[in-house]
Motif scaffolding. Structure first.
Motif, PDB file in Angstrom:
ATOM      1  N   VAL A 145     -19.280  -4.213 -32.113  1.00 30.92           N
ATOM      2  CA  VAL A 145     -19.237  -2.806 -31.769  1.00 30.92           C
ATOM      3  C   VAL A 145     -17.789  -2.410 -31.489  1.00 30.92           C
ATOM      4  O   VAL A 145     -17.043  -3.149 -30.825  1.00 30.92           O
ATOM      5  N   SER A 170     -15.276  -0.394 -29.460  1.00 34.27           N
ATOM      6  CA  SER A 170     -15.431   0.075 -28.073  1.00 34.27           C
ATOM      7  C   SER A 170     -15.204   1.574 -27.922  1.00 34.27           C
ATOM      8  O   SER A 170     -15.856   2.229 -27.118  1.00 34.27           O
ATOM      9  N   ASP A 194     -18.249   3.293 -30.328  1.00 28.51           N
ATOM     10  CA  ASP A 194     -19.578   2.671 -30.277  1.00 28.51           C
ATOM     11  C   ASP A 194     -20.260   2.581 -31.648  1.00 28.51           C
ATOM     12  O   ASP A 194     -21.489   2.575 -31.750  1.00 28.51           O
ATOM     13  N   HIS A 195     -19.504   2.472 -32.705  1.00 27.27           N
ATOM     14  CA  HIS A 195     -20.087   2.248 -34.023  1.00 27.27           C
ATOM     15  C   HIS A 195     -20.235   0.744 -34.262  1.00 27.27           C
ATOM     16  O   HIS A 195     -19.335  -0.040 -33.919  1.00 27.27           O
ATOM     17  N   HIS A 196     -21.352   0.351 -34.843  1.00 31.70           N
ATOM     18  CA  HIS A 196     -21.663  -1.059 -35.065  1.00 31.70           C
ATOM     19  C   HIS A 196     -21.455  -1.427 -36.528  1.00 31.70           C
ATOM     20  O   HIS A 196     -21.760  -0.631 -37.426  1.00 31.70           O
ATOM     21  N   CYS A 248     -11.607   3.246 -37.197  1.00 33.68           N
ATOM     22  CA  CYS A 248     -13.032   3.027 -37.476  1.00 33.68           C
ATOM     23  C   CYS A 248     -13.338   3.485 -38.895  1.00 33.68           C
ATOM     24  O   CYS A 248     -12.931   4.575 -39.306  1.00 33.68           O
ATOM     25  N   ALA A 280     -22.180  -7.309 -30.230  1.00 30.25           N
ATOM     26  CA  ALA A 280     -23.065  -6.219 -29.829  1.00 30.25           C
ATOM     27  C   ALA A 280     -23.958  -6.675 -28.692  1.00 30.25           C
ATOM     28  O   ALA A 280     -23.958  -7.842 -28.277  1.00 30.25           O
TER      29      ALA A 280
END
Length: 411
Positions: free
Chosen positions: A35, A37, A40-42, A61, A76
């Motif tokens: 993830v 930070s 918060d995209h995985h 990202c 995660a």
């Protein structure tokens, strides 16, 4: 034991999973999810590492293009990992025969410990080849010879050789008990076995008869449709060809009709732009090179509409000719069927007359036989029992039956 790697992205999932559990880069279920930070995209760890806009120290990202980083290892939450481990997948060895369905979290243990189709080391120390776990009790790479065709092979190839390649491995047919090669068993049952049920050869023309294949020849001798089946098949093939030609002509006619309608819808006010005057000097200077007979058959159309109308008429004549041909074929077929039915009726009437004559002859011979074996009732020849006259010693005969058809009695 060396742990085997499993490609989680190539797994076949039993049921569809939620889109929130899929990586936005590889579009498959997360594998070792991490993830970012700040947003918060995985992502999958490998997918994020291979992205050109990301590195371990700094990067953006891949989704929102914001600067981000991983906290520590970046793994995660445990909740997401547990949800991924609960997904049910099929064993990667399904194509080889394993039909197990297990949770993704237990897949590695299944492959390394339990799957019977995983390749393991051969039990023979001197053999360096691999065998499946279910066959690990013995070495399957020893050379053997097929008992039927004497071909040399290994033990693990013997079963597939018997099923697909061996021409001398015979098995009994389950219906007629005939000895046939194993690889031809299905073909024998479908086309040649005399004990399997088969339909009449004229089934497509209306005969519903269905019996064992060995009884079909006798049925074909009595079935009028079976006798006509070759002719009907040929006529059906010709009719199909005629239908295809007619459909093609109709398509061409429809296309031309559309073009004709388009030209008719054009406003009449639109006139063609006058073409520049042609240079007639060439024809004037070379008039001697042309003859009038060369242009007698040449009749150009005044407009595209006339050209399309002529094509329309030609196609209409072609369609009419095809329709007449189809009608003629149908008439010939009807006459052929009528003639064949009349011939069959005459044969049946002749057979009936022969049978009636044979029955009359049998009846006459039976009556003659009964009269020849009729006993003569004569009185005893003992002198003490003789009467005063000779006429009293003989009993009269029973009345003789008539041998003609008028006096014959039924037995």
């Amino acid at each position: 034991m060396k742990e085997r790697e499993v490609d989680f992205r190539a797994l076949d999932y039993v049921s569809t999973y939620d889109d929130n559990l899929s990586c936005p880069i590889c579009r498959s279920a997360f594998v070792d999810p991490v993830v970012v930070s700040d947003c918060d995209h995985h992502f999958c760890r490998d997918c994020l590492d291979y992205t050109s806009s990301w590195n371990q120290r700094s990067g953006t990202c891949p989704i929102c293009r914001r600067a981000g980083r991983l906290n520590g290892s970046g793994s995660a939450s445990k909740l997401l990992v547990n949800m991924l481990d609960e997904l049910v997948v099929k064993c990667p060895k399904e194509a080889e025969g394993c039909d197990k369905q297990i949770k993704r979290g237990h897949l590695v243990d299944h492959i390394n410990i339990y799957c019977q189709y995983t390749l393991v080391d051969c039990p023979q120390p001197e053999c360096e080849l691999k065998v499946r776990r279910k066959d690990a009790a013995q070495c399957l790479h020893q050379p053997v010879a097929c008992l039927a065709c004497r071909q040399n092979m290994t033990v693990q190839d013997l079963d597939s050789h018997w099923r697909n390649d061996c021409a001398d491995h015979h098995v009994p047919c389950p219906s007629c008990a005939a000895s046939i090669p194993y690889r031809y068993q299905k073909t024998h049952l479908a086309l040649h076995c005399p004990e399997t049920n088969a339909a009449c050869p004229a089934r497509q023309f209306g005969c519903p008869f269905n019996t064992k294949r060995k009884h079909l020849p006798s049925h074909a001798l009595m079935c009028s449709l079976a006798k006509l089946a070759p002719y009907l098949s040929a006529q059906q093939q010709r009719q199909d060809e005629q239908d295809q030609a007619r459909l093609l002509q109709e398509k061409k006619l429809a296309t031309l009709q559309q073009d004709l309608d388009y030209y008719k819808m054009q406003p009449q006010q639109e006139k063609r732009v006058a073409a520049p005057p042609e240079d007639t000097s060439y024809f004037a200077n070379n008039l001697a090179d042309f003859e009038l007979s060369d242009f007698e058959d040449f009749q150009p159309h005044a407009s595209p509409t006339q050209h399309l109308l002529s094509l329309h008429e030609n196609l209409r004549e072609e369609v009419s000719r095809q329709a007449n041909t189809i009608h003629e074929v149908d008439t010939r077929l009807s006459m052929m069927l009528l003639n064949e039915n009349m011939r069959l009726k005459d044969e049946l009437a002749y057979q009936g007359a022969q049978l009636s004559a044979l029955m009359r002859q049998v009846g006459w011979l039976t009556n003659a036989r009964l009269q020849s074996v009729q006993p003569n009732l004569v009185s005893p020849t003992d002198p003490a029992d003789q009467g005063p006259s000779d006429s009293s010693r003989i009993n009269p005969r029973l009345p003789v039956r008539r041998t003609t058809d008028e006096g014959r009695t039924k037995l």
